[in-house]
Design a protein around this motif. Structure first.
Motif, PDB file in Angstrom:
ATOM      1  N   PHE A  34       2.836   1.470  -3.365  1.00  0.00           N
ATOM      2  CA  PHE A  34       1.987   2.170  -4.431  1.00  0.00           C
ATOM      3  C   PHE A  34       1.849   3.598  -4.264  1.00  0.00           C
ATOM      4  CE2 PHE A  34      -2.020   2.830  -6.503  1.00  0.00           C
ATOM      5  CZ  PHE A  34      -1.638   2.205  -7.816  1.00  0.00           C
ATOM      6  N   LEU A  35       1.521   4.052  -3.229  1.00  0.00           N
ATOM      7  CA  LEU A  35       1.286   5.569  -3.022  1.00  0.00           C
ATOM      8  C   LEU A  35       2.219   6.389  -3.143  1.00  0.00           C
ATOM      9  CD1 LEU A  35      -1.319   5.465  -0.004  1.00  0.00           C
ATOM     10  CD2 LEU A  35      -1.860   5.720  -2.335  1.00  0.00           C
ATOM     11  N   ILE A  36       3.665   5.940  -2.861  1.00  0.00           N
ATOM     12  CA  ILE A  36       4.676   6.760  -2.854  1.00  0.00           C
ATOM     13  C   ILE A  36       5.158   6.600  -4.489  1.00  0.00           C
ATOM     14  CG2 ILE A  36       7.191   6.580  -2.624  1.00  0.00           C
ATOM     15  CD1 ILE A  36       5.821   7.652  -0.267  1.00  0.00           C
TER      16      ILE A  36
ATOM     17  N   THR B 139       7.864  -4.664  -2.974  1.00  0.00           N
ATOM     18  CA  THR B 139       7.529  -3.309  -2.735  1.00  0.00           C
ATOM     19  C   THR B 139       7.910  -2.258  -3.947  1.00  0.00           C
ATOM     20  OG1 THR B 139       7.797  -3.480  -0.254  1.00  0.00           O
ATOM     21  CG2 THR B 139       7.545  -1.297  -1.045  1.00  0.00           C
TER      22      THR B 139
ATOM     23  N   ALA C 186       5.592  -0.177  -6.241  1.00  0.00           N
ATOM     24  CA  ALA C 186       5.697   1.163  -6.292  1.00  0.00           C
ATOM     25  C   ALA C 186       5.902   1.452  -7.723  1.00  0.00           C
ATOM     26  CB  ALA C 186       6.952   1.695  -5.599  1.00  0.00           C
TER      27      ALA C 186
ATOM     28  N   VAL D 271       3.022   6.524  -7.037  1.00  0.00           N
ATOM     29  CA  VAL D 271       2.036   7.367  -7.674  1.00  0.00           C
ATOM     30  C   VAL D 271       2.400   8.922  -7.372  1.00  0.00           C
ATOM     31  CG1 VAL D 271      -0.353   8.383  -7.335  1.00  0.00           C
ATOM     32  CG2 VAL D 271       0.085   5.936  -7.579  1.00  0.00           C
ATOM     33  N   VAL D 272       2.656   9.117  -6.090  1.00  0.00           N
ATOM     34  CA  VAL D 272       3.042  10.681  -5.840  1.00  0.00           C
ATOM     35  C   VAL D 272       4.430  11.045  -6.413  1.00  0.00           C
ATOM     36  CG1 VAL D 272       3.660  12.151  -3.875  1.00  0.00           C
ATOM     37  CG2 VAL D 272       1.887  10.521  -3.411  1.00  0.00           C
TER      38      VAL D 272
ATOM     39  N   GLY E 299       2.638   1.541  -9.342  1.00  0.00           N
ATOM     40  CA  GLY E 299       1.961   3.091  -8.867  1.00  0.00           C
ATOM     41  C   GLY E 299       2.674   4.027 -10.043  1.00  0.00           C
TER      42      GLY E 299
ATOM     43  N   LEU F 254       0.759  -1.221  -0.160  1.00  0.00           N
ATOM     44  CA  LEU F 254       0.000   0.035   0.033  1.00  0.00           C
ATOM     45  C   LEU F 254       0.823   1.048  -0.162  1.00  0.00           C
ATOM     46  CD1 LEU F 254      -2.880   1.281   0.087  1.00  0.00           C
ATOM     47  CD2 LEU F 254      -2.325   1.163   2.716  1.00  0.00           C
ATOM     48  N   VAL F 255       1.800   1.274   0.823  1.00  0.00           N
ATOM     49  CA  VAL F 255       2.637   2.615   1.119  1.00  0.00           C
ATOM     50  C   VAL F 255       3.323   2.512  -0.354  1.00  0.00           C
ATOM     51  CG1 VAL F 255       4.645   3.507   2.370  1.00  0.00           C
ATOM     52  CG2 VAL F 255       2.619   2.311   3.558  1.00  0.00           C
TER      53      VAL F 255
ATOM     54  N   SER G 151       0.602   6.433 -12.848  1.00  0.00           N
ATOM     55  CA  SER G 151       0.489   7.879 -12.589  1.00  0.00           C
ATOM     56  C   SER G 151       1.056   8.480 -14.015  1.00  0.00           C
ATOM     57  CB  SER G 151       1.183   8.456 -11.658  1.00  0.00           C
ATOM     58  OG  SER G 151       1.224   9.903 -11.161  1.00  0.00           O
TER      59      SER G 151
END
Lengths: 377, 252
Positions: free
Chosen positions: A178-180, A276, A280, A182-183, A283, A175-176, A287
Motif C-alpha cells: 500500500f505504501l509503495i 499485494t 498497491a 501511494v509513494v 494505494g 502494508l508495504v 494517491s
C-alpha cells in the motif's frame, strides 16, 4: 580483594663473578598480570648473561603461568644453575613434557595464500552449484515418486508451511504494498502534472506495480521473513541431530522437510503477488484521487485498457518462479549448517542475501525474455 | 581459612523450596562430593556457588568473601579464583579447542600472544590431549575429549577452586575412570580444592575425601565415605546400600 605479594627479583653478585638471581613473592597469574611486561624485560636481561644462579627457593607461590614466564626467559630449558624445590621442579617438568609433544605442530606455509584463497573460493562455488543441482534433482525425483504414490504426499506439512509463509505474510506485504503504491503514484503525479499528462498515471502505476514491483516486493519480503526462518529451522534441526533421527525412522528429509517448503512457497507466492498488487493499486488509486482528482471509478475502468492483461500473467509467473527460488535457496543453506552457532548465523545471512540477489537476477532475465509481451497497447 | 562456607542457605524457585538451611564448610585441599537423588537440587546448589543464582536466604562465602557486592572489579576478581566444568562441557561451539582455552586468558588483556600460546599448549598437555587436537572444533570432539577441553578451559586461569557438575556423566566406564584419575592427579599436583556434583558412586568413592548427602531439601549428612555409610537413614540406605551400589563400593 586478596592482596598478592608482588613477584620480586633480587640480584646480587657472587664472589666468582657470577650473578645470583633470588626470586621472591608470588609468581602466579593473579600477581603477575599487573607487571607482566616489566618482569619479562627484566628476566630477559638477566637470562642473556652467561653465569646466573637462579634461586627459586624464596618464591611463595608458583603456578604454571609464572613457571611459563621463567621457562620462556630460559629459552625453553632448565638453566645449569638452579635452586628449586621438588614441587617447582615438577611444574617445570610438566612444561617440558608439553614442549616435547608440541614439535609436530607446524604452521602452514603462507607464501601462496592468494592462490589458495582463489582455489578454495572456486571450489566452494562449485560445491554450492553441485549441491544446489542435486537438491533440485532430489526434489524432481520426490515429485515423480509422489505422483506414483499419492498417499505419501505430505499434505499436513504443505498446509502448515502455506499458513506460516503465506497467510501470516499477508499483513506485512499489504502494508508495504500500500505504501509503495501511494509513494509511486504521488511521485509520478508530481511529474506528470508538469506535462499535463495526468491521465497516464494509470499506465505508469498499473504497469509498474503489476509487472515489476508487486512480484519483486513480495519476493524480497518473503525471502527475509520465511526464507530465513526456513534456513534457521533446518539448521537447528541439523545441530540437534533431528534430521538424522528422521532418517533413522525411514522418513525422507527431502520429502518431509524440503518439498513441503518449496511447494508451499510455489503456491502461496503467486497468491501473495496478487494480494499485494491489488493493495498497491488501491494505494496508487487513493494517491491519484487526492493529487490529480482522478476518480476511483475512472481508474478502475481505464486500467484494463492501459495495462494489457498479459502483464498480470507475467507478474504471477514471476511469483511462482521467485517462490520456488526462495524456497530452494533457503533449504540449500539450511542443509549446509554445521553444528555450531557461527555457521547457523552465517548460513541464515547467506540464505537471505543469495535469495534476494538471485530473485533480482531472475527478474532481469524476465525483463529481457518478456520484452515483446504486454508492453505495447 | 575455608574455601567455601555456606551458612543457612535457602533457595526458593517459583514458590517451591529447593533447599533450606544448608551449612557446609569446605577447607583448602578438600575434595567434596555432593550426592543425592535426581532433582534434589545438587545442580542448583552448584549454580548458587557460582553466582548464577542468588540465595533467597543465607549467605555464601568463597575464600571468606561474599559472592555478591563490592563492585564489579572485586566480583570479577573473585570469579577468576574458581573454575567451573559444566555438565555438557559448555564449550563455545564457534571457537576451536585452542580458542576455547585461550578465551579466558585473552579476557585478562594482559598476556601477549606467545605466552597465551604456550599456556594453552601446556593446559592441553595437562589434560592429556595432543597438540593436533587444538585445531579441532567442539562438534568434532568425542564426549570424553570435550570434557577434557572443558577442564583445560576451567584450569586456564589457575583457579584455586574447581567446581564440577557431573564430571563423568555421558562417559563410558573406561573414559570415566581415566577422567576421574586425571582430576585427582591434577587436583593434587595443583593443590586444588574440588567440589563436584555426582550421582555416580564410583567417581565419588574414587575422588572424594568428604561426601555431602543432599536430600529432603537439606544436607542429610557430611563426612568421609565410611562415616556416611555408618549412618542409618532411609535415603542413605536406599542410595548406598542397593545391590549395585554395594558392588561398586566393595570394589574400592
Amino acid at each position: 580483594m586478596r592482596n598478592h605479594s608482588p613477584p620480586g627479583i633480587d640480584v646480587r653478585a657472587l664472589a666468582d663473578g657470577a650473578l645470583e638471581l633470588r626470586l621472591s613473592g608470588e609468581w602466579t597469574l593473579g600477581a603477575l598480570a599487573e607487571s607482566l611486561a616489566a618482569l619479562q624485560q627484566h628476566l630477559a636481561r638477566h637470562a642473556s648473561v652467561k653465569k646466573v644462579n637462579w634461586n627459586c627457593l624464596n618464591i611463595a607461590a608458583l603456578d604454571s603461568t609464572g613457571a611459563m614466564l621463567l621457562w620462556r626467559a630460559w629459552r625453553r630449558s632448565l638453566p645449569q644453575l638452579l635452586q628449586a624445590s621438588p614441587e617447582q621442579l615438577a611444574i617445570f617438568e610438566r612444561i617440558a613434557a608439553a614442549d616435547r609433544e608440541r614439535s609436530g605442530l607446524m604452521p602452514a606455509s603462507q607464501r601462496f595464500a592468494w592462490l589458495l584463497s582463489i582455489g578454495t573460493g572456486a571450489l566452494r562455488l562449485f560445491r554450492h552449484v553441485s549441491d544446489f543441482t542435486s537438491l533440485i534433482g532430489r526434489l524432481l525425483l520426490d515429485i515423480a515418486y509422489l505422483v506414483r504414490h499419492p498417499s505419501a504426499i505430505p499434505w499436513r506439512e504443505i498446509s502448515a508451511n502455506m499458513y506460516k509463509s503465506g497467510v501470516r505474510s499477508m499483513p506485512v506485504t499489504a502494508l508495504v504494498g500500500f505504501l509503495i503504491g501511494v509513494v509511486l503514484s504521488f511521485l509520478s503525479a508530481l511529474q506528470l502534472r508538469n506535462f499535463g499528462a495526468d491521465i497516464y498515471i494509470i499506465n505508469i502505476v498499473g504497469l509498474g506495480i503489476i509487472r515489476e514491483l508487486g512480484p519483486l516486493l513480495v519476493a524480497v519480503l518473503v525471502a527475509g521473513r520465511s526464507g530465513s526462518a526456513m534456513t534457521a529451522q533446518l539448521g537447528v534441526m541439523r545441530v540437534t541431530d533431528e534430521i538424522d533421527a528422521l532418517a533413522a525412522m525411514g522418513v525422507s528429509r527431502s520429502q518431509r522437510l524440503i518439498l513441503p517448503k518449496v511447494v508451499a512457497l510455489a503456491v502461496t507466492m503467486p497468491l501473495l503477488v496478487l494480494w499485494t498488487t491489488a493493495i498497491a493499486l488501491i494505494g496508487g488509486m487513493v494517491s491519484a484521487q487526492i493529487q490529480l482528482d482522478i476518480s476511483y471509478g475512472y481508474f478502475i475502468a481505464t486500467l484494463p485498457r492501459a495495462v494489457a492483461v498479459s502483464n498480470l500473467w507475467i507478474g504471477l509467473s514471476k511469483g511462482l518462479v521467485f517462490g520456488i527460488l526462495v524456497g530452494l535457496i533457503a533449504c540449500h543453506f539450511g542443509l549446509r549448517v554445521r553444528p555450531n552457532t557461527e555457521s547457523l548465523s552465517a548460513n541464515t545471512t547467506a540464505s537471505v542475501v543469495t535469495a534476494i540477489t538471485l530473485v533480482i537476477l531472475a527478474d532481469a532475465v524476465f525483463a529481457i525474455v518478456m520484452r515483446e509481451i504486454g508492453l505495447r497497447v | 581459612m575455608s574455601v567455601i562456607s555456606i551458612r543457612d542457605l535457602s533457595f526458593r524457585y517459583e514458590g517451591e523450596w529447593i533447599c533450606r538451611g544448608i551449612n557446609i564448610e569446605v577447607e583448602r585441599g578438600d575434595m567434596v562430593a555432593l550426592v543425592g537423588g535426581s532433582g534434589c537440587g545438587k545442580t542448583t546448589l552448584l549454580q548458587l556457588l557460582i553466582g548464577l543464582l542468588t540465595p533467597t536466604e543465607g549467605e555464601i562465602l568463597l575464600f571468606d568473601e561474599p559472592l555478591f557486592g563490592g563492585g564489579e572489579v572485586r566480583e570479577r576478581a573473585l570469579r577468576r579464583r574458581f573454575g567451573v566444568l559444566f555438565q555438557h562441557g559448555a564449550l563455545f561451539s564457534a571457537l576451536s579447542v585452542y580458542d576455547n582455552i585461550a578465551f579466558p586468558l585473552r579476557e585478562l588483556r594482559r598476556l601477549d600472544v606467545g605466552l597465551i600460546h604456550d599456556l594453552v599448549m601446556l593446559k592441553l598437555s595437562m589434560v592429556e590431549l595432543l597438540p593436533r587436537h587444538a585445531l579441532m572444533m567442539p562438534a568434532e570432539l568425542s564426549g570424553g575429549m570435550a570434557k577434557r577441553v572443558a577442564l583445560a578451559r576451567a584450569l586456564a586461569l589457575e583457579p584455586e577452586l574447581l567446581l564440577l557438575d557431573e564430571p563423568t556423566s555421558g562417559l563410558d566406564p573406561d573414559r570415566s575412570d581415566s577422567f576421574v584419575h586425571l582430576i585427582r592427579t591434577l587436583g593434587r599436583e595443583l593443590g586444588l580444592t574440588v567440589v563436584f556434583v555426582t550421582h555416580d558412586l564410583e567417581s565419588m568413592a574414587e575422588l572424594a575425601t568428604r561426601v555431602a548427602v543432599l536430600a529432603e531439601q537439606r544436607i542429610l549428612a557430611i563426612g568421609s565415605v565410611e562415616e556416611i555409610l555408618g549412618l542409618d537413614h532411609p535415603f542413605i540406605r536406599n542410595f548406598f546400600f542397593s545391590e549395585r551400589s554395594q558392588r561398586i563400593l566393595k570394589a574400592h
